[in-house]
Design a protein around this motif. Structure first.
Motif, PDB file in Angstrom:
ATOM      1  N   UNK A  34       0.823  -0.830   0.589  1.00 22.57           N
ATOM      2  CA  UNK A  34      -0.078   0.176  -0.246  1.00 22.57           C
ATOM      3  C   UNK A  34       0.746   0.620  -0.180  1.00 22.57           C
ATOM      4  N   UNK A  35       2.258   0.996   0.683  1.00 22.32           N
ATOM      5  CA  UNK A  35       2.928   1.983   1.269  1.00 22.32           C
ATOM      6  C   UNK A  35       4.122   2.592   1.450  1.00 22.32           C
ATOM      7  N   UNK A  36       5.622   2.125   1.332  1.00 21.96           N
ATOM      8  CA  UNK A  36       6.268   2.040   1.538  1.00 21.96           C
ATOM      9  C   UNK A  36       7.422   3.155   1.075  1.00 21.96           C
ATOM     10  N   UNK A  37       8.356   3.394   2.055  1.00 21.42           N
ATOM     11  CA  UNK A  37      10.134   4.267   1.679  1.00 21.42           C
ATOM     12  C   UNK A  37      10.986   3.051   0.909  1.00 21.42           C
ATOM     13  N   UNK A  38      10.442   1.948   0.825  1.00 24.62           N
ATOM     14  CA  UNK A  38      11.420   0.697   0.410  1.00 24.62           C
ATOM     15  C   UNK A  38      13.091   0.666   1.043  1.00 24.62           C
ATOM     16  N   UNK A  39      12.685   1.504   2.757  1.00 24.87           N
ATOM     17  CA  UNK A  39      13.788   1.351   3.111  1.00 24.87           C
ATOM     18  C   UNK A  39      13.357   1.074   5.049  1.00 24.87           C
ATOM     19  N   UNK A  40      12.778   1.793   5.008  1.00 20.43           N
ATOM     20  CA  UNK A  40      12.634   1.951   7.169  1.00 20.43           C
ATOM     21  C   UNK A  40      10.955   1.358   7.242  1.00 20.43           C
ATOM     22  N   UNK A  41      10.182   0.991   6.370  1.00 17.45           N
ATOM     23  CA  UNK A  41       8.550   0.870   6.782  1.00 17.45           C
ATOM     24  C   UNK A  41       7.579   0.023   4.802  1.00 17.45           C
ATOM     25  N   UNK A  42       7.310  -0.744   6.010  1.00 17.61           N
ATOM     26  CA  UNK A  42       6.304  -1.152   4.573  1.00 17.61           C
ATOM     27  C   UNK A  42       4.759  -1.219   5.395  1.00 17.61           C
ATOM     28  N   UNK A  43       4.095  -0.488   4.590  1.00 12.99           N
ATOM     29  CA  UNK A  43       2.188  -0.790   5.012  1.00 12.99           C
ATOM     30  C   UNK A  43       1.676  -1.712   3.368  1.00 12.99           C
ATOM     31  N   UNK A  44       1.363  -3.056   4.116  1.00 17.89           N
ATOM     32  CA  UNK A  44      -0.241  -3.558   3.133  1.00 17.89           C
ATOM     33  C   UNK A  44      -0.884  -3.783   3.615  1.00 17.89           C
ATOM     34  N   UNK A  45      -1.875  -4.661   2.832  1.00 20.83           N
ATOM     35  CA  UNK A  45      -2.931  -4.854   3.399  1.00 20.83           C
ATOM     36  C   UNK A  45      -2.997  -6.254   4.146  1.00 20.83           C
ATOM     37  N   UNK A  46      -4.399  -6.125   5.181  1.00 25.24           N
ATOM     38  CA  UNK A  46      -4.325  -6.883   6.088  1.00 25.24           C
ATOM     39  C   UNK A  46      -5.142  -8.282   5.379  1.00 25.24           C
ATOM     40  N   UNK A  47      -4.453  -9.593   5.633  1.00 18.53           N
ATOM     41  CA  UNK A  47      -5.239 -10.778   4.925  1.00 18.53           C
ATOM     42  C   UNK A  47      -5.720 -11.199   5.655  1.00 18.53           C
ATOM     43  N   UNK A  48      -6.830 -12.288   5.375  1.00 21.84           N
ATOM     44  CA  UNK A  48      -7.761 -12.974   6.371  1.00 21.84           C
ATOM     45  C   UNK A  48      -7.754 -14.343   7.718  1.00 21.84           C
ATOM     46  N   UNK A  49      -8.029 -14.074   8.350  1.00 24.86           N
ATOM     47  CA  UNK A  49      -7.195 -16.289   8.115  1.00 24.86           C
ATOM     48  C   UNK A  49      -6.120 -15.793  10.012  1.00 24.86           C
ATOM     49  N   UNK A  50      -5.807 -16.717  10.319  1.00 29.78           N
ATOM     50  CA  UNK A  50      -4.758 -17.039  11.237  1.00 29.78           C
ATOM     51  C   UNK A  50      -4.043 -17.845  11.095  1.00 29.78           C
ATOM     52  N   UNK A  51      -2.284 -17.613  11.904  1.00 29.83           N
ATOM     53  CA  UNK A  51      -1.791 -18.481  11.054  1.00 29.83           C
ATOM     54  C   UNK A  51      -1.711 -20.390  11.874  1.00 29.83           C
ATOM     55  N   UNK A  52      -1.454 -21.377  10.994  1.00 24.24           N
ATOM     56  CA  UNK A  52      -2.256 -22.487  10.925  1.00 24.24           C
ATOM     57  C   UNK A  52      -0.735 -23.228  12.083  1.00 24.24           C
ATOM     58  N   UNK A  53      -0.118 -22.901  12.699  1.00 22.77           N
ATOM     59  CA  UNK A  53       0.538 -23.427  13.894  1.00 22.77           C
ATOM     60  C   UNK A  53      -0.697 -23.566  14.593  1.00 22.77           C
ATOM     61  N   UNK A  54      -0.267 -25.067  15.308  1.00 23.81           N
ATOM     62  CA  UNK A  54      -1.130 -24.593  16.615  1.00 23.81           C
ATOM     63  C   UNK A  54      -2.658 -24.990  16.966  1.00 23.81           C
ATOM     64  N   UNK A  55      -3.260 -25.304  15.359  1.00 23.75           N
ATOM     65  CA  UNK A  55      -5.099 -25.044  15.613  1.00 23.75           C
ATOM     66  C   UNK A  55      -4.790 -26.542  14.529  1.00 23.75           C
ATOM     67  N   UNK A  56      -6.486 -26.452  15.045  1.00 25.12           N
ATOM     68  CA  UNK A  56      -6.850 -27.571  14.136  1.00 25.12           C
ATOM     69  C   UNK A  56      -7.473 -27.621  12.692  1.00 25.12           C
ATOM     70  N   UNK A  57      -6.847 -27.763  12.118  1.00 26.09           N
ATOM     71  CA  UNK A  57      -7.453 -27.216  10.771  1.00 26.09           C
ATOM     72  C   UNK A  57      -7.357 -28.596  10.118  1.00 26.09           C
TER      73      UNK A  57
END
Length: 283
Positions: A77-100
């Motif tokens: 979405x927005x970045x200075x390509x050096x110190x920060x990156x703003x990106x879209x938020x994706x749905x869902x949760x990490x699969x680690x430790x989950x019953x999926x």
């Protein structure tokens, strides 16, 4: 740049931030604004890290711009390509430790990773460090750098002479986009696969390297769902290369414990055992 100035420069209104856990290098925030939901990563100002841990925000921005066209990856979405990156938020949760529904997710993951690996680059190696003309040159340099990092941080690592296996590395003639951190914590799911996140450690290289984190501390050949969906059959040389990439990642994981102040001895033994197994293949 301060957090309020970043959000202002991105043109967000009525934005609020919530720190997100799980980040081991950058500071990570969830951003809720009138324009939507986002994830913001801010690089540390002063953090002593490994050789490759430079301009990781730039690398992740490059990864997202390319991979989001073919796989469930955040969009820049927005970045200075050096110190920060703003990106879209994706749905869902990490699969680690989950019953999926793991078989379903692993099949979908195979499709997504194969599409990502069809993206090719201008050279081999970490984009933020400068690219090489061959994968052999790039990877031997990457492995040598982590060994130098280990010495710098006083970490004693068992090692292998990878120059004995240059013919196997020479087989890689196309630089594919490799995430290299696709463990279960960076794979999101809801009813199915919904995201591949944290591409800050990406490089241009051998797709086989991806199989290390996809089967962390194990072997991808034991996965009955991912490999058929991805469409890959192992050869002896591919197994040698996989062992080398395992040795590389596990050497990174042991070395980075020092600058990050980790003291989990049980986890250290798990990593060390996995490294020893990989080096046994390379002996």
């Amino acid at each position: 740049m301060t957090l309020p100035r970043i959000l202002d420069s991105a043109g967000l209104s009525a934005a609020t931030t919530t720190p997100l856990g799980g980040g081991t290098y950058n500071s990570v925030y969830r951003v809720s604004a009138a324009e939507g939901e986002f994830v913001l990563k801010i690089a540390p100002e002063h953090q002593q890290g490994l050789t490759y841990e430079q301009r990781l925000v730039s690398t992740e921005a490059t990864f997202c711009r390319l991979a989001s066209k073919v796989a469930p990856v955040p969009e820049v979405v927005h970045t200075d390509d050096a110190t920060y990156l703003l990106a879209t938020f994706l749905p869902g949760e990490p699969v680690f430790g989950r019953d999926v529904d793991r078989p379903l997710i692993r099949r979908q993951l195979g499709d997504a990773v194969r599409a990502m690996h069809e993206i090719t680059g201008p050279g081999f190696g970490y984009p933020q460090l400068g690219l090489h003309g061959t994968w052999t040159e790039a990877f031997l340099g990457m492995y040598g750098a982590v060994l130098a990092d280990a010495e710098r941080f006083g970490v004693r690592l068992p090692t292998a002479d990878l120059t004995r296996h240059t013919k196997a590395f020479d087989e890689v003639d196309m630089p594919a986009l490799v995430h290299f951190d696709l463990w279960d914590g960076n794979i999101l799911a809801d009813t199915g696969l919904s995201g591949l996140v944290d591409g800050e450690r990406a490089f241009w290289g051998d797709p086989v390297a991806e199989f290390v984190s996809l089967a962390l501390f194990g072997t991808i050949e034991d996965d009955p769902d991912f490999l058929p969906a991805y469409g890959f059959e192992f050869t002896d040389s591919a197994r040698v290369r996989l062992a080398a990439y395992q040795a590389y990642l596990y050497s990174i994981m042991l070395t980075e414990r020092v600058p990050r102040g980790s003291s989990d001895e049980a986890f250290e033994r798990v990593i060390t055992d996995a490294l020893t197994r990989a080096l046994g293949v390379l002996a």
